[in-house]
Design an enzyme around this catalytic site. Structure first.
Site, PDB file in Angstrom:
ATOM      1  CB  THR A  14      -0.775  -0.008   1.374  1.00  0.00           C
ATOM      2  OG1 THR A  14      -1.512  -1.095   1.182  1.00  0.00           O
ATOM      3  CG2 THR A  14      -1.833   1.183   1.327  1.00  0.00           C
ATOM      4  CE  LYS A 106       2.083   1.459  12.581  1.00  0.00           C
ATOM      5  NZ  LYS A 106       1.271   2.237  11.180  1.00  0.00           N
ATOM      6  CD  GLU A 130       6.450  13.653  10.137  1.00  0.00           C
ATOM      7  OE1 GLU A 130       7.411  14.563  10.646  1.00  0.00           O
ATOM      8  OE2 GLU A 130       5.465  13.548  11.117  1.00  0.00           O
ATOM      9  CB  VAL A 133       3.469   8.997  14.577  1.00  0.00           C
ATOM     10  CG1 VAL A 133       2.304   9.592  15.606  1.00  0.00           C
ATOM     11  CG2 VAL A 133       4.195   8.359  15.224  1.00  0.00           C
ATOM     12  N   GLY A 135       0.480   8.812   9.800  1.00  0.00           N
ATOM     13  CA  GLY A 135       0.340   8.984   8.306  1.00  0.00           C
ATOM     14  C   GLY A 135       0.801  10.077   7.798  1.00  0.00           C
ATOM     15  CB  ILE A 137      -0.555  14.665  10.720  1.00  0.00           C
ATOM     16  CG1 ILE A 137      -1.975  14.140  10.166  1.00  0.00           C
ATOM     17  CG2 ILE A 137      -0.591  15.685  11.364  1.00  0.00           C
ATOM     18  CD1 ILE A 137      -2.829  14.009  11.622  1.00  0.00           C
ATOM     19  N   GLY A 188      -6.694  -0.438   3.018  1.00  0.00           N
ATOM     20  CA  GLY A 188      -5.616  -0.237   3.225  1.00  0.00           C
ATOM     21  C   GLY A 188      -5.071   0.431   4.441  1.00  0.00           C
ATOM     22  CE  LYS A 206      -0.014   4.931  13.963  1.00  0.00           C
ATOM     23  NZ  LYS A 206      -1.017   4.817  13.380  1.00  0.00           N
ATOM     24  N   GLY A 304      -3.488   5.486   4.747  1.00  0.00           N
ATOM     25  CA  GLY A 304      -3.834   5.369   3.300  1.00  0.00           C
ATOM     26  C   GLY A 304      -2.493   5.561   2.387  1.00  0.00           C
TER      27      GLY A 304
HETATM   28  P1  NDP Z   1       1.508  -3.832   3.019  1.00  0.00           P
HETATM   29  O1  NDP Z   1       1.461  -5.135   3.539  1.00  0.00           O
HETATM   30  O2  NDP Z   1       0.562  -3.350   2.004  1.00  0.00           O
HETATM   31  O3  NDP Z   1       3.006  -3.864   2.134  1.00  0.00           O
HETATM   32  C1  NDP Z   1       4.050  -4.601   2.494  1.00  0.00           C
HETATM   33  C2  NDP Z   1       4.733  -5.381   1.169  1.00  0.00           C
HETATM   34  O4  NDP Z   1       5.961  -5.796   1.580  1.00  0.00           O
HETATM   35  C3  NDP Z   1       3.828  -6.338   0.872  1.00  0.00           C
HETATM   36  O5  NDP Z   1       3.926  -6.590  -0.415  1.00  0.00           O
HETATM   37  C4  NDP Z   1       4.600  -7.703   1.544  1.00  0.00           C
HETATM   38  O6  NDP Z   1       4.230  -8.854   0.902  1.00  0.00           O
HETATM   39  C5  NDP Z   1       5.911  -7.156   1.257  1.00  0.00           C
HETATM   40  N1  NDP Z   1       6.670  -8.098   2.296  1.00  0.00           N
HETATM   41  C6  NDP Z   1       6.533  -7.898   3.684  1.00  0.00           C
HETATM   42  N2  NDP Z   1       7.907  -8.738   4.385  1.00  0.00           N
HETATM   43  C7  NDP Z   1       8.475  -8.966   3.218  1.00  0.00           C
HETATM   44  C8  NDP Z   1       9.957  -9.626   3.203  1.00  0.00           C
HETATM   45  N3  NDP Z   1      10.312 -10.110   4.244  1.00  0.00           N
HETATM   46  N4  NDP Z   1      10.370  -9.907   1.943  1.00  0.00           N
HETATM   47  C9  NDP Z   1       9.973  -9.390   0.856  1.00  0.00           C
HETATM   48  N5  NDP Z   1       8.581  -8.741   0.777  1.00  0.00           N
HETATM   49  C10 NDP Z   1       8.029  -8.461   1.978  1.00  0.00           C
HETATM   50  O7  NDP Z   1       1.903  -2.895   4.254  1.00  0.00           O
HETATM   51  P2  NDP Z   1       1.507  -1.186   3.964  1.00  0.00           P
HETATM   52  O8  NDP Z   1       2.147  -0.552   2.968  1.00  0.00           O
HETATM   53  O9  NDP Z   1       0.216  -0.898   4.406  1.00  0.00           O
HETATM   54  O10 NDP Z   1       2.296  -0.609   5.416  1.00  0.00           O
HETATM   55  C11 NDP Z   1       3.803  -0.753   5.274  1.00  0.00           C
HETATM   56  C12 NDP Z   1       4.261  -0.043   6.611  1.00  0.00           C
HETATM   57  O11 NDP Z   1       3.905   1.271   6.813  1.00  0.00           O
HETATM   58  C13 NDP Z   1       3.848  -0.892   7.831  1.00  0.00           C
HETATM   59  O12 NDP Z   1       5.070  -0.535   8.785  1.00  0.00           O
HETATM   60  C14 NDP Z   1       2.720  -0.006   8.307  1.00  0.00           C
HETATM   61  O13 NDP Z   1       2.674   0.028   9.793  1.00  0.00           O
HETATM   62  C15 NDP Z   1       3.352   1.205   8.178  1.00  0.00           C
HETATM   63  N6  NDP Z   1       2.064   2.273   7.731  1.00  0.00           N
HETATM   64  C16 NDP Z   1       1.184   2.018   6.755  1.00  0.00           C
HETATM   65  C17 NDP Z   1       0.035   2.868   6.667  1.00  0.00           C
HETATM   66  C18 NDP Z   1      -1.193   2.759   5.824  1.00  0.00           C
HETATM   67  O14 NDP Z   1      -2.000   3.368   5.713  1.00  0.00           O
HETATM   68  N7  NDP Z   1      -1.151   1.440   5.191  1.00  0.00           N
HETATM   69  C19 NDP Z   1       0.108   4.006   7.149  1.00  0.00           C
HETATM   70  C20 NDP Z   1       1.239   4.624   8.019  1.00  0.00           C
HETATM   71  C21 NDP Z   1       2.270   3.609   8.173  1.00  0.00           C
HETATM   72  P3  NDP Z   1       2.975  -9.808   1.613  1.00  0.00           P
HETATM   73  O15 NDP Z   1       1.698  -8.904   1.415  1.00  0.00           O
HETATM   74  O16 NDP Z   1       3.002 -10.907   0.875  1.00  0.00           O
HETATM   75  O17 NDP Z   1       3.367 -10.114   3.129  1.00  0.00           O
HETATM   76  N1  HSE Z   2      -2.964   1.029  10.533  1.00  0.00           N
HETATM   77  C1  HSE Z   2      -2.606   2.252  10.656  1.00  0.00           C
HETATM   78  C2  HSE Z   2      -3.804   3.197  11.364  1.00  0.00           C
HETATM   79  C3  HSE Z   2      -1.806   2.835   9.846  1.00  0.00           C
HETATM   80  O1  HSE Z   2      -4.958   2.590  10.818  1.00  0.00           O
HETATM   81  O2  HSE Z   2      -3.516   4.313  11.674  1.00  0.00           O
HETATM   82  C4  HSE Z   2      -1.278   4.155   9.745  1.00  0.00           C
HETATM   83  O3  HSE Z   2      -0.379   4.008  10.977  1.00  0.00           O
END
Ligand code: NDP
Ligand code: HSE
Length: 334
Positions: A14, A106, A130, A133, A135, A137, A188, A206, A304
């Site tokens: 995402t 986090k 940044e 915590v 997203g 902001i 997401g 956070k 998001g």
């Molecule tokens: P996703 O699960 O959407 O994306 C992570 C990607 O990395 C997936 O494609 C996953 O594959 C892949 N992956 C995970 N581990 C491995 C590995 N060891 N080797 C290869 N590929 C790997 O996560 P998000 O993008 O939602 O979140 C990413 C980070 O951002 C997290 O730390 C989350 O807490 C943080 N975050 C997310 C927010 C959000 O709105 N989504 C907002 C703020 C922070 P697979 O799906 O098969 O595991």
């Molecule tokens: N899962 C977290 C949330 C993503 O819903 O706030 C952003 O950190």
């Protein structure tokens, strides 16, 4: 001097997908901001075939972390894998190889910050987070810079997008808990394991990060009293509304001169007239009280794809500028 700032991306889900989009769409503007183009060269993700189909040969996709972490041409590692492991080990390896790191993780920061920050410092690397915590902001940066002169007395916020989305939908559209959780996952917002969201652990991580910066002390999860929203039903929210209250999952850090710092996360009834009661959907808000600034409120999209990518890309730009001016490692975590 190289002609590009080269970035290695760990995780193209995402948020990682959002980062690819923002860096491509705004490439020209970002190059002007930095003084040279910033480009993603290699991407680690286990879904190599799917990503190749989506992006063609714009980037080198691999499922072998060594190819990214050991690449001498890569200056900045952006860690967006999620979960504690192997993300923590990859970040540590990046520093050992002299690479700067941006993360939104986090889970890793709240548990292993005490180990990773000195490592970054030792290798004169920037470590920026940044997006970890609230997203999109900007709150970590202002806390470290613009508000650094303040004695912070309290932080109170809605810091989890998933639960705020769920509680708002339950209140305004009278939908059931399970239905709105599924929606938040589909959009997401939720963690790969959403129990961290609904159980309050994500908000606890956070507030641990925010309080560590605000109060210059290293807090960890054991310091936070945590209660989630699992037991809240649509009828609880209706009763609260009838009484003139909104139900919000609040994260609160207080610095009381006599009793010290207390950290907690719990569902709270807030009078409908309070500004936090009007923060709905995936919006987050953080109220900060400082002895000079008074009350300040930060509001924006807390989760998001693109809002979170905005913070991640801002950190990349910050580091790229520091590299240009040979000033990396300037603001360490003391
Ligand atoms: P996703 O699960 O959407 O994306 C992570 C990607 O990395 C997936 O494609 C996953 O594959 C892949 N992956 C995970 N581990 C491995 C590995 N060891 N080797 C290869 N590929 C790997 O996560 P998000 O993008 O939602 O979140 C990413 C980070 O951002 C997290 O730390 C989350 O807490 C943080 N975050 C997310 C927010 C959000 O709105 N989504 C907002 C703020 C922070 P697979 O799906 O098969 O595991
Ligand atoms: N899962 C977290 C949330 C993503 O819903 O706030 C952003 O950190």
């Amino acid at each position: 001097m190289k002609d590009f700032v080269n970035v290695g991306l760990l995780g193209a889900g995402t948020v990682g997908g959002g980062v690819l989009k923002v860096l491509e769409k705004n490439a020209e503007k970002i190059a002007k901001e930095v003084g040279k183009p910033v480009r993603i060269t290699k991407v680690l993700d286990r879904h190599v075939d799917r990503l190749k189909q989506e992006y063609g040969d714009k980037y080198i996709f691999t499922d072998n972390a060594d190819e990214v972490l050991e690449d001498k041409d890569i200056d900045i590692i952006v860690e967006l894998l999620g979960r504690e492991h192997p993300a923590k080990e990859f970040i540590a390896r990046a520093f050992a190889n002299g690479k700067h790191v941006v993360t939104a993780n986090k889970d890793v920061l709240a548990k292993y910050g005490a180990e990773l920050f000195p490592l970054a410092h030792e290798h004169n690397c920037d470590f920026m987070f940044e997006a970890s915590v609230c997203g999109g902001i900007p709150i970590i940066g202002p806390m470290k810079t613009s508000m650094a002169a303040n004695q912070i007395t309290s932080i109170m916020g809605i810091v989890n997008g998933t639960t705020n989305y769920m509680l708002s939908k339950m209140a305004n559209e009278h939908l059931d808990y399970d239905e709105v959780l599924k929606e938040a996952q589909a959009k997401g917002y939720a963690e790969s394991d959403p129990t961290a969201d609904v159980g309050g652990l994500d908000a606890a991580r956070k507030i641990t990060i925010l309080a560590s910066i605000a109060f210059n002390t290293r807090f960890n999860l054991d310091d936070v009293q945590v209660e989630g929203i699992e037991s809240i039903e649509a009828c609880d929210i209706k009763y609260a509304t009838d009484l003139g209250y909104a139900v919000k999952l609040l994260a609160i850090a207080k610095n009381d001169p006599e009793n010290g710092v207390s950290l907690r996360v719990n569902p709270t009834m807030i009078p409908l007239s309070h500004p936090l009661a009007g923060v709905n959907g995936v919006y987050n808000a953080v109220f900060v009280n400082g002895d000079a600034i008074g009350e300040a409120m930060f509001l924006g999209l807390g989760a998001g794809r693109l809002p979170t990518a905005s913070s991640v890309c801002g950190d990349i730009i910050d580091i790229a500028r520091n590299m240009q001016h040979k000033s990396t490692g300037r603001i360490s975590c003391t």
